[in-house]
Design an enzyme around this catalytic site. Structure first.
Site, PDB file in Angstrom:
ATOM      1  N   PRO A  10      -1.673  -5.965 -18.275  1.00  0.00           N
ATOM      2  CG  PRO A  10      -0.957  -4.252 -16.902  1.00  0.00           C
ATOM      3  CD  PRO A  10      -1.673  -4.509 -18.204  1.00  0.00           C
ATOM      4  NE  ARG A  18       1.179 -16.392  -9.216  1.00  0.00           N
ATOM      5  CZ  ARG A  18       2.274 -15.926  -9.778  1.00  0.00           C
ATOM      6  NH1 ARG A  18       2.642 -14.678  -9.604  1.00  0.00           N
ATOM      7  NH2 ARG A  18       3.013 -16.709 -10.534  1.00  0.00           N
ATOM      8  CG  ASN A  74      -9.303  -6.406 -18.246  1.00  0.00           C
ATOM      9  OD1 ASN A  74      -8.817  -5.450 -17.630  1.00  0.00           O
ATOM     10  ND2 ASN A  74      -9.717  -7.518 -17.640  1.00  0.00           N
ATOM     11  CG  HIS A  80      -6.916   1.848 -12.318  1.00  0.00           C
ATOM     12  ND1 HIS A  80      -8.278   1.891 -12.521  1.00  0.00           N
ATOM     13  CD2 HIS A  80      -6.625   0.535 -12.089  1.00  0.00           C
ATOM     14  CE1 HIS A  80      -8.774   0.672 -12.395  1.00  0.00           C
ATOM     15  NE2 HIS A  80      -7.787  -0.178 -12.143  1.00  0.00           N
ATOM     16  CG  ASP A  87      -3.211  10.675 -25.364  1.00  0.00           C
ATOM     17  OD1 ASP A  87      -4.325  11.124 -25.026  1.00  0.00           O
ATOM     18  OD2 ASP A  87      -2.133  11.191 -25.014  1.00  0.00           O
ATOM     19  CG  LEU A 101     -11.750 -10.553 -15.239  1.00  0.00           C
ATOM     20  CD1 LEU A 101     -10.328 -10.943 -14.895  1.00  0.00           C
ATOM     21  CD2 LEU A 101     -12.546 -11.748 -15.695  1.00  0.00           C
ATOM     22  CB  SER A 102     -12.802  -7.068 -10.010  1.00  0.00           C
ATOM     23  OG  SER A 102     -11.917  -6.057 -10.486  1.00  0.00           O
ATOM     24  NE  ARG A 107     -10.473  -5.153  -6.662  1.00  0.00           N
ATOM     25  CZ  ARG A 107      -9.475  -5.634  -7.395  1.00  0.00           C
ATOM     26  NH1 ARG A 107      -9.624  -5.747  -8.705  1.00  0.00           N
ATOM     27  NH2 ARG A 107      -8.353  -6.033  -6.828  1.00  0.00           N
ATOM     28  NE  ARG A 111      -7.708  -2.673  -7.403  1.00  0.00           N
ATOM     29  CZ  ARG A 111      -6.541  -3.165  -7.852  1.00  0.00           C
ATOM     30  NH1 ARG A 111      -6.245  -3.093  -9.126  1.00  0.00           N
ATOM     31  NH2 ARG A 111      -5.688  -3.746  -7.022  1.00  0.00           N
TER      32      ARG A 111
HETATM   33  O1  CA2 Z   1     -10.880  -6.590 -12.765  1.00  0.00           O
HETATM   34  C1  CA2 Z   1     -10.130  -6.469 -13.739  1.00  0.00           C
HETATM   35  O2  CA2 Z   1     -10.306  -7.055 -14.802  1.00  0.00           O
HETATM   36  C2  CA2 Z   1      -8.872  -5.596 -13.605  1.00  0.00           C
HETATM   37  O3  CA2 Z   1      -8.614  -4.998 -14.870  1.00  0.00           O
HETATM   38  C3  CA2 Z   1      -7.743  -6.533 -13.222  1.00  0.00           C
HETATM   39  C4  CA2 Z   1      -6.435  -5.810 -12.940  1.00  0.00           C
HETATM   40  C5  CA2 Z   1      -6.653  -4.665 -11.938  1.00  0.00           C
HETATM   41  O4  CA2 Z   1      -5.462  -3.936 -11.767  1.00  0.00           O
HETATM   42  C6  CA2 Z   1      -7.756  -3.735 -12.379  1.00  0.00           C
HETATM   43  O5  CA2 Z   1      -7.936  -2.749 -11.393  1.00  0.00           O
HETATM   44  C7  CA2 Z   1      -9.050  -4.486 -12.585  1.00  0.00           C
HETATM   45  C8  CA2 Z   1      -5.390  -6.748 -12.344  1.00  0.00           C
HETATM   46  C9  CA2 Z   1      -5.175  -7.987 -13.100  1.00  0.00           C
HETATM   47  C10 CA2 Z   1      -4.299  -8.860 -12.250  1.00  0.00           C
HETATM   48  O6  CA2 Z   1      -4.621 -10.182 -12.499  1.00  0.00           O
HETATM   49  C11 CA2 Z   1      -4.146 -11.093 -11.626  1.00  0.00           C
HETATM   50  C12 CA2 Z   1      -4.554 -12.387 -11.833  1.00  0.00           C
HETATM   51  C13 CA2 Z   1      -4.126 -13.357 -10.984  1.00  0.00           C
HETATM   52  C14 CA2 Z   1      -3.279 -13.055  -9.939  1.00  0.00           C
HETATM   53  C15 CA2 Z   1      -2.868 -11.771  -9.737  1.00  0.00           C
HETATM   54  C16 CA2 Z   1      -3.300 -10.774 -10.600  1.00  0.00           C
END
Ligand code: CA2
Length: 147
Positions: A10, A18, A74, A80, A87, A101-102, A107, A111
């Protein structure tokens, strides 16, 4: 030919539009193009998908069985929260590399928990878009070692 599915969860469709301070300026289309070039150089077949729906992601993981040799996942925020995705990964018995990515450990506390990590071969996080290339290399090496 080895075939790998890269599945994105998602909000990752919003990448590059953003919160560039957290997720960078690279779009998911840019990442897909980078992964396709990397996979071609490695002689690996690649499928690349994104969904905002947990159920659709479960369906794609099920469908990977018999079609792909491994999954780079990803799962976004579902990482989380989702026992259903955990499953699904267990049920297909395909190797999964968890990717972010992060650096999720640097964080917020919520997370730091990953349901996917419990059933993954390994986890790559914190390297931004380059992590996708690292994950392709890690998966290919894992598949070769276990062939
Ligand atoms: O760091 C990652 O790849 C995450 O999977 C990204 C998820 C976050 O909930 C995970 O904890 C770590 C969020 C993706 C949201 O992507 C956005 C991109 C642009 C603007 C807002 C959200």
């Amino acid at each position: 030919m080895t075939s790998i599915l890269i599945l994105n969860g998602p909000n990752l469709n919003l990448l590059g539009t953003r919160q560039p301070d957290v997720y960078g300026r690279t779009t998911l289309s840019d990442i897909e193009a980078m992964c396709r070039a990397k996979a071609a150089a490695m002689s690996v077949a690649l499928a690349f998908a994104q969904s905002n729906s947990e159920g659709a992601m479960v369906d794609m993981i099920h469908a990977a069985k018999g079609t792909h040799d491994g999954i780079i996942l990803n799962a976004g925020a579902y990482t989380h929260t989702s026992i259903a995705l955990m499953d699904a990964v267990s049920s297909v018995e395909l190797p999964v590399v968890e990717l972010h990515l992060s650096n999720i450990h640097a964080r917020e506390e919520f997370r730091h928990t990953s349901y996917i990590a419990r059933v993954a071969v390994g986890v790559i996080c914190g390297f931004g878009a380059h992590g996708y290339e690292l994950a392709l290399e890690a998966m290919a090496a894992h598949l070769e070692a276990s062939a």
